[in-house]
Design an enzyme around this catalytic site. Structure first.
Site, PDB file in Angstrom:
ATOM      1  N   ARG A 134       1.368  -6.340   3.970  1.00  0.00           N
ATOM      2  CA  ARG A 134      -0.055  -6.824   4.135  1.00  0.00           C
ATOM      3  C   ARG A 134       0.102  -8.279   3.684  1.00  0.00           C
ATOM      4  O   ARG A 134       0.544  -8.368   2.523  1.00  0.00           O
ATOM      5  CB  ARG A 134      -0.815  -5.721   3.144  1.00  0.00           C
ATOM      6  CG  ARG A 134      -1.292  -4.514   3.572  1.00  0.00           C
ATOM      7  CD  ARG A 134      -2.002  -3.596   3.057  1.00  0.00           C
ATOM      8  NE  ARG A 134      -3.564  -4.228   3.424  1.00  0.00           N
ATOM      9  CZ  ARG A 134      -4.523  -3.778   2.888  1.00  0.00           C
ATOM     10  NH1 ARG A 134      -4.672  -2.847   1.738  1.00  0.00           N
ATOM     11  NH2 ARG A 134      -5.881  -4.350   3.129  1.00  0.00           N
ATOM     12  N   ARG A 143      -3.108   1.179  -1.846  1.00  0.00           N
ATOM     13  CA  ARG A 143      -3.905   0.169  -1.838  1.00  0.00           C
ATOM     14  C   ARG A 143      -4.467  -0.407  -2.844  1.00  0.00           C
ATOM     15  O   ARG A 143      -4.516   0.271  -3.834  1.00  0.00           O
ATOM     16  CB  ARG A 143      -5.081   0.127  -0.284  1.00  0.00           C
ATOM     17  CG  ARG A 143      -5.915   1.509  -0.361  1.00  0.00           C
ATOM     18  CD  ARG A 143      -6.670   1.732  -1.499  1.00  0.00           C
ATOM     19  NE  ARG A 143      -7.714   0.745  -1.923  1.00  0.00           N
ATOM     20  CZ  ARG A 143      -8.248   0.485  -3.128  1.00  0.00           C
ATOM     21  NH1 ARG A 143      -7.954   1.221  -3.891  1.00  0.00           N
ATOM     22  NH2 ARG A 143      -8.888  -0.612  -3.285  1.00  0.00           N
ATOM     23  N   GLY A 144      -5.061  -1.646  -2.892  1.00  0.00           N
ATOM     24  CA  GLY A 144      -5.444  -2.404  -3.926  1.00  0.00           C
ATOM     25  C   GLY A 144      -4.278  -3.316  -4.368  1.00  0.00           C
ATOM     26  O   GLY A 144      -3.202  -2.993  -4.591  1.00  0.00           O
ATOM     27  N   ALA A 145      -4.429  -4.514  -4.743  1.00  0.00           N
ATOM     28  CA  ALA A 145      -3.450  -5.746  -4.757  1.00  0.00           C
ATOM     29  C   ALA A 145      -2.368  -5.256  -5.860  1.00  0.00           C
ATOM     30  O   ALA A 145      -1.205  -5.046  -5.325  1.00  0.00           O
ATOM     31  CB  ALA A 145      -4.160  -6.816  -5.098  1.00  0.00           C
ATOM     32  N   ASP A 190      -7.806 -10.253  -4.601  1.00  0.00           N
ATOM     33  CA  ASP A 190      -6.684  -9.958  -3.966  1.00  0.00           C
ATOM     34  C   ASP A 190      -5.749 -11.308  -4.163  1.00  0.00           C
ATOM     35  O   ASP A 190      -4.384 -11.137  -3.969  1.00  0.00           O
ATOM     36  CB  ASP A 190      -6.749  -9.794  -2.295  1.00  0.00           C
ATOM     37  CG  ASP A 190      -6.928  -8.158  -2.259  1.00  0.00           C
ATOM     38  OD1 ASP A 190      -8.232  -7.765  -2.436  1.00  0.00           O
ATOM     39  OD2 ASP A 190      -6.136  -7.332  -2.031  1.00  0.00           O
ATOM     40  N   LYS A 213     -12.234  -7.785  -0.983  1.00  0.00           N
ATOM     41  CA  LYS A 213     -12.437  -7.157  -0.018  1.00  0.00           C
ATOM     42  C   LYS A 213     -13.745  -7.716   0.780  1.00  0.00           C
ATOM     43  O   LYS A 213     -14.908  -8.033   0.053  1.00  0.00           O
ATOM     44  CB  LYS A 213     -12.864  -5.645  -0.684  1.00  0.00           C
ATOM     45  CG  LYS A 213     -13.342  -4.720   0.585  1.00  0.00           C
ATOM     46  CD  LYS A 213     -12.562  -4.547   1.748  1.00  0.00           C
ATOM     47  CE  LYS A 213     -11.117  -4.291   1.392  1.00  0.00           C
ATOM     48  NZ  LYS A 213     -10.104  -4.405   2.739  1.00  0.00           N
TER      49      LYS A 213
HETATM   50  O1  MRU Z   1      -7.976  -3.289   1.689  1.00  0.00           O
HETATM   51  P1  MRU Z   1      -8.010  -2.978   0.025  1.00  0.00           P
HETATM   52  O2  MRU Z   1      -8.236  -1.454  -0.249  1.00  0.00           O
HETATM   53  O3  MRU Z   1      -6.311  -2.799  -0.425  1.00  0.00           O
HETATM   54  O4  MRU Z   1      -8.697  -3.856  -0.915  1.00  0.00           O
HETATM   55  C1  MRU Z   1      -8.429  -3.971  -2.196  1.00  0.00           C
HETATM   56  C2  MRU Z   1      -9.574  -4.787  -2.808  1.00  0.00           C
HETATM   57  O5  MRU Z   1     -10.088  -5.669  -2.005  1.00  0.00           O
HETATM   58  C3  MRU Z   1      -9.526  -4.723  -4.288  1.00  0.00           C
HETATM   59  O6  MRU Z   1     -10.901  -5.243  -4.542  1.00  0.00           O
HETATM   60  C4  MRU Z   1      -8.685  -5.699  -4.680  1.00  0.00           C
HETATM   61  O7  MRU Z   1      -7.478  -5.307  -3.947  1.00  0.00           O
HETATM   62  C5  MRU Z   1      -8.470  -5.475  -6.258  1.00  0.00           C
HETATM   63  S1  MRU Z   1      -7.800  -3.904  -6.660  1.00  0.00           S
HETATM   64  C6  MRU Z   1      -7.781  -4.069  -8.428  1.00  0.00           C
END
Ligand code: MRU
Length: 350
Positions: free
Chosen positions: A103, A54-56, A249, A260
């Site tokens: 996603r 996870r994480g963009a 994201d 988030k």
């Molecule tokens: O649902 P997630 O855990 O994928 O959400 C992640 C976030 O909101 C992060 O802040 C965002 O993707 C930036 S990661 C460098």
């Protein structure tokens, strides 16, 4: 649990020997540091959906390797059933469709897939597609790390020498190719000799702040303190907080930023207390097709993420649940957007 460890964290890697994508299973953290092997596109897609990865930026990198995996598997079929080039291209195109459905909010997923598609288009007559697509995926990965390091250097300049920072969710090494975006800024600031203290929001409902950020920072010997999301206002009122730094994201053309769920609220609280509010994100997080935040699709995730807390149901079935995974912070609440191409201040023109 002894978690101090200087080994660089890798959320996503390609294993040449196994010809597979290896993912750090972020659902198991911080209890266990275990890895999942994805040797089919479906496994990679599932891992993105269920938040193994996870994480963009990490999602984008995993999807790029997923396309390379499709090519590897298509070439196996070529040997097994004499599949021709058109058939291989069909299998790879199916992988694009599947991965794009995983996603919806993190635009890095689509940026990475578009880049892989352009690469495929350029090389569609080449019989060894897997080599070419794998090289492109590796490039997306290494560029992300380099971008984070550059972003980190630029963002570090915004922080005082003795800085107390609040962050939300996890925008660290494990949410990216490595180093991190928001947490990358903190790493670079520390490397530049600054003293950094961090407060991490626990980040409901999946606790990326408590399970991942607090763990990642403690593992890297940062001074980190956990708070619940509802404590942020009291924290800013009662303690010196120099800045809020979060990841993103998707960023619209006007600077509106999806991140988030809870980030928007944090921006309102920061504004009310005169605390600078920074977004740190690579250029791959900018969506030039989205004029404003209203054009950003917000993922809604399973009710079970809220009904069941660490495997114990704590909400009656008869209670309705609303579980948006992201919110949009209006550009008016953002002090600056830190990217590898520079720090942008309002009015945002990228
Ligand atoms: O649902 P997630 O855990 O994928 O959400 C992640 C976030 O909101 C992060 O802040 C965002 O993707 C930036 S990661 C460098």
């Amino acid at each position: 649990m002894d978690i101090n460890n200087n080994k660089m964290l890798q959320a996503v890697t390609w294993d040449d020997e196994q010809q597979a994508v290896i993912l750090l299973d972020q659902r198991a953290l911080p209890d266990a540091e275990r890895y999942i092997i994805c040797s089919s596109v479906e496994q990679a897609a599932n891992a993105i959906e269920n938040m193994t990865v996870r994480g963009a930026p990490a999602i984008g990198i995993a999807a790029a390797y997923g396309i390379a995996l499709a090519a590897v598997n298509a070439e196996r079929l070529e040997i097994e059933i004499s599949a021709n080039q058109d058939y291989k291209l069909k299998i790879i195109n199916q992988a694009f469709d599947r991965l794009a459905k995983t996603r919806p909010t993190a635009v890095n997923l689509f940026t990475a897939l578009e880049r892989m598609k352009a690469c495929l288009e350029r090389s569609k007559n080449n019989l060894k597609l897997s080599n070419i697509l794998l090289e492109e995926a590796k490039l997306i990965h290494s560029e992300d790390i380099a971008n984070n390091k550059r972003m980190g250097e630029l963002g570090a300049e915004l922080l005082p020498d003795d800085a107390v920072i609040l962050t939300h969710c996890n925008a660290g090494a494990i949410a990216t190719g490595g180093h991190g975006t928001a947490l990358g800024v903190l790493r670079s600031a520390r490397d530049a000799g600054k003293k950094i203290k961090v407060y991490a929001d626990e980040t409901r409902p999946l606790f990326q702040g408590a399970r991942l950020t607090a763990w990642e920072l403690a593992r890297d010997n940062f001074d980190v303190t956990l708070i619940t999301d509802s404590m942020a206002a009291a924290l800013m009122k009662s303690k010196k907080i120099d800045a809020v730094i979060v990841g993103a994201d998707r960023i619209a053309k006007n600077g509106d930023t999806a991140n988030k769920i809870g980030t928007y609220g944090l921006s309102v609280i920061a504004k009310a207390h005169g605390v600078p509010f920074y977004i740190a994100a690579p250029f791959t997080t900018l969506d030039f097709k989205a004029e404003t935040g209203a054009d950003i699709p917000i993922e809604e995730r399973s009710e079970s993420e809220m009904r069941i807390l660490i495997n114990n149901q704590h909400v009656p079935d008869s209670v309705k649940v609303w579980n948006p995974a992201f919110d949009v912070t209006p550009h008016e609440n953002i002090t600056a957007i830190i990217t590898e191409r520079g720090v942008f201040f309002p009015p945002f023109k990228f």
